[in-house]
Motif scaffolding. Structure first.
Motif, PDB file in Angstrom:
ATOM      1  N   ARG A  62       0.843  -1.189   0.000  1.00 32.54           N
ATOM      2  CA  ARG A  62       0.000   0.000   0.000  1.00 32.54           C
ATOM      3  C   ARG A  62       0.881   1.243   0.000  1.00 32.54           C
ATOM      4  NH1 ARG A  62      -3.346  -1.526   5.277  1.00 32.54           N
ATOM      5  NH2 ARG A  62      -1.259  -2.330   5.740  1.00 32.54           N
ATOM      6  N   MET A 110     -10.667  -1.538  -0.726  1.00 32.92           N
ATOM      7  CA  MET A 110      -9.624  -2.373  -0.139  1.00 32.92           C
ATOM      8  C   MET A 110     -10.248  -3.424   0.775  1.00 32.92           C
ATOM      9  SD  MET A 110      -6.194  -1.109   1.929  1.00 32.92           S
ATOM     10  CE  MET A 110      -5.882   0.113   0.637  1.00 32.92           C
ATOM     11  N   TYR A 111      -9.639  -4.611   0.767  1.00 32.64           N
ATOM     12  CA  TYR A 111     -10.131  -5.748   1.539  1.00 32.64           C
ATOM     13  C   TYR A 111      -8.970  -6.373   2.318  1.00 32.64           C
ATOM     14  CZ  TYR A 111     -14.000  -5.505  -1.824  1.00 32.64           C
ATOM     15  OH  TYR A 111     -15.041  -5.092  -2.611  1.00 32.64           O
ATOM     16  N   ARG A 112      -9.331  -7.067   3.402  1.00 31.82           N
ATOM     17  CA  ARG A 112      -8.357  -7.867   4.142  1.00 31.82           C
ATOM     18  C   ARG A 112      -8.745  -9.338   4.041  1.00 31.82           C
ATOM     19  NH1 ARG A 112      -4.724  -6.028   7.386  1.00 31.82           N
ATOM     20  NH2 ARG A 112      -5.904  -4.127   7.900  1.00 31.82           N
ATOM     21  N   GLN A 168      -1.497  -6.596  -1.939  1.00 32.30           N
ATOM     22  CA  GLN A 168      -0.775  -5.564  -1.199  1.00 32.30           C
ATOM     23  C   GLN A 168      -0.185  -6.161   0.081  1.00 32.30           C
ATOM     24  OE1 GLN A 168      -3.228  -1.628  -2.681  1.00 32.30           O
ATOM     25  NE2 GLN A 168      -4.102  -2.802  -1.032  1.00 32.30           N
ATOM     26  N   ASP A 213      -1.618  -8.735   4.185  1.00 31.16           N
ATOM     27  CA  ASP A 213      -2.770  -9.560   3.785  1.00 31.16           C
ATOM     28  C   ASP A 213      -3.945  -8.719   3.321  1.00 31.16           C
ATOM     29  OD1 ASP A 213      -1.309 -11.825   4.414  1.00 31.16           O
ATOM     30  OD2 ASP A 213      -2.102 -11.941   6.446  1.00 31.16           O
ATOM     31  N   THR A 214      -3.652  -7.651   2.598  1.00 29.00           N
ATOM     32  CA  THR A 214      -4.705  -6.805   2.037  1.00 29.00           C
ATOM     33  C   THR A 214      -4.635  -6.852   0.514  1.00 29.00           C
ATOM     34  OG1 THR A 214      -3.386  -4.763   1.964  1.00 29.00           O
ATOM     35  CG2 THR A 214      -4.581  -5.248   4.015  1.00 29.00           C
ATOM     36  N   SER A 243      -6.647  -4.737  -3.112  1.00 33.11           N
ATOM     37  CA  SER A 243      -7.592  -3.736  -3.603  1.00 33.11           C
ATOM     38  C   SER A 243      -8.133  -4.175  -4.948  1.00 33.11           C
ATOM     39  CB  SER A 243      -6.916  -2.369  -3.760  1.00 33.11           C
ATOM     40  OG  SER A 243      -6.684  -1.757  -2.515  1.00 33.11           O
ATOM     41  N   PHE A 301     -13.151 -12.483   2.380  1.00 35.02           N
ATOM     42  CA  PHE A 301     -12.493 -11.185   2.295  1.00 35.02           C
ATOM     43  C   PHE A 301     -13.358 -10.121   2.966  1.00 35.02           C
ATOM     44  CE2 PHE A 301     -11.357 -13.760  -1.372  1.00 35.02           C
ATOM     45  CZ  PHE A 301      -9.960 -13.748  -1.304  1.00 35.02           C
ATOM     46  N   ILE A 353     -12.240  -3.205   4.168  1.00 41.47           N
ATOM     47  CA  ILE A 353     -11.658  -2.381   5.242  1.00 41.47           C
ATOM     48  C   ILE A 353     -11.658  -0.898   4.891  1.00 41.47           C
ATOM     49  CG2 ILE A 353     -10.273  -4.236   6.245  1.00 41.47           C
ATOM     50  CD1 ILE A 353      -7.875  -3.170   4.708  1.00 41.47           C
ATOM     51  N   THR A 354     -12.196  -0.552   3.715  1.00 41.04           N
ATOM     52  CA  THR A 354     -12.423   0.853   3.369  1.00 41.04           C
ATOM     53  C   THR A 354     -13.801   0.960   2.736  1.00 41.04           C
ATOM     54  OG1 THR A 354     -11.609   0.753   1.085  1.00 41.04           O
ATOM     55  CG2 THR A 354      -9.969   1.137   2.823  1.00 41.04           C
TER      56      THR A 354
END
Length: 434
Positions: free
Chosen positions: A97, A178-180, A211, A214-215, A217, A257, A260-261
């Motif tokens: 990121r 964005m995802y985790r 990214q 463990d994220t 996009s 997933f 997270i945004t």
């Protein structure tokens, strides 16, 4: 030598570190104070900061050539070195990121002797007898023997000191989220993916960016003029698109997933070139102040650091009046990427609008590279271009081969999934449901 660098993005930070290690007194000025201790860094004025990033191999190569500790710091902060299967080590990029990347560089800057960070607004360049001698920051003057404008695509500091540039809006806009990753299995798959995973559909483009931490996009790129797809900025419609597009569905399943945004629109994307074009001694422009390209290709930071590396080499030769020589270098090494993207974007927009490829005209770079699937003799040149190991002109030697492939009736393959019109139906149905 006293140096003021305006802009604390990757290019400004890297340039400041190198100059300070060469024994110069350096001040970096930026309106943003840096990452707060409680997290949630907003990075005011830098729209692309929150959107997906993949750092191409040029970033690693520049760091390892001059400041290997910067590369080590980014990796230690969580950045994941990434290399596609079968590719040479020189093409190693970075899954990371932008916030992680810049925070790691800021920490190195804070520990660097001879380098000062100053928070404030750079109002104007101070001129004495036609020469740059500093910068007005808020209401005070920071004196300098050299002013470097690395203020980015939104910077306006030197606008009155050089002619207007070329180019303008690239014709595309995007939306991302964005995802985790929830499971270790998917985390391993994400790291193993290596490069961003893109797919061209009928009327739009999607990309998944692995990214750090463990994220990931997801990104949907659309023609800016496509008002219907602009509705993807609404969460329910975006989520409906994630479920409908196969390339995205496998990376956004809510069971695996976690978002997270919120959904983040990205606009104002440009292809521009300004070079140096200034007669003011002691003033030089670098990074996005020189050239911007459509961010979907991920060339921005690499081109910026490539410029910075060249500029530092010129400055190391002695003297501060390097604008003319650096301008010549940019004409030869940066302008071609700008011109390549202008044509690529224009022809892709036309194809998204239903036009066929004009076989008798210049063949766009993306089409030449896609034709390597049919004609393997195109592949070596395509790899050099795609890896930014050679300028776009490398494709000229295989353009006729691509033209021959097109004359057979072949066209670049579109991914299996909803067309643009079908995707519009999906998001309109999501509106009714919501």
């Amino acid at each position: 030598m006293r140096v003021v660098i305006v802009g604390a993005g990757p290019v400004g930070l890297y340039t400041g570190v190198v100059l300070s290690r060469q024994g110069h007194e350096v001040v970096i000025v930026d309106r943003d104070a840096g990452p707060p201790e409680d997290g949630g860094w907003r990075r005011r004025g830098v729209m692309q900061f929150h959107h997906p990033h993949f750092f191409r191999h040029g970033v690693r190569r520049t760091f390892l050539d001059t400041t290997p500790d910067l590369w080590d710091a980014v990796v230690a902060a969580g950045g994941v070195p990434a290399l596609a299967e079968g590719m040479p080590e020189v093409l190693t990029g970075l899954q990371c990121r932008r916030s992680t990347f810049e925070a790691a560089l800021r920490a190195c800057v804070a520990a660097q002797p001879g380098l000062t960070m100053r928070t404030g607004h750079a109002v104007r360049v101070v001129l004495e007898r036609g020469r740059a001698t500093g910068v007005v920051v808020n209401t005070s003057v920071v004196d300098a023997d050299l002013v470097i404008d690395a203020s980015g695509r939104a910077g306006r500091l030197g606008d009155t000191l050089r002619p207007a540039g070329e180019g303008g809006p690239c014709g595309f806009s995007y939306v991302s989220r964005m995802y985790r990753v929830r499971t270790e299995e998917d985390a391993a798959k994400l790291k193993a993916a290596g490069l961003p995973m893109g797919a061209v559909y009928d009327g739009y483009l999607v990309i998944v960016f692995p990214q750090d931490a463990d994220t990931l996009s997801t990104l949907i790129v659309r023609p800016t003029a496509d008002v219907a797809l602009a509705e993807l900025r609404q969460r329910e419609k975006f989520d409906a698109a994630m479920r409908a597009v196969p390339h995205l569905a496998r990376w956004t399943d809510p069971e695996r997933f976690e978002p997270i945004t919120d959904v983040m629109p990205g606009g104002g994307l440009t292809n521009t070139y300004r070079g140096q074009a200034t007669d003011v001694p002691g003033l030089v422009f670098v990074g996005d102040s020189v050239c911007t390209t459509n961010p979907a290709a991920g060339r921005g930071v690499s081109l910026g650091l490539l410029q910075a590396h060249a500029l530092l080499g010129l400055l190391d030769g002695g003297g501060t009046d390097v604008a003319a020589r650096f301008g010549d270098w940019c004409e030869a090494n940066i302008r071609p990427w700008y011109e390549d993207h202008v044509y690529w974007d224009a022809t892709l927009l036309a194809r998204f609008g239903g036009a066929d490829i004009d076989i008798d005209a210049r063949i766009p770079s993306d089409v030449i590279c896609a034709a390597a699937d049919v004609d393997p003799e195109i592949l070596p040149a395509a790899r050099l271009y795609l890896g930014m190991l050679a300028l776009p002109a490398v494709l000229e030697s295989v353009e006729e081969g691509a033209r021959a492939v097109l004359r057979t009736g072949w066209r670049p393959r579109l991914a299996a999934g909803p067309t643009r019109d079908e995707l519009v139906d999906v998001i309109e149905a999501a509106t009714v449901s919501a």
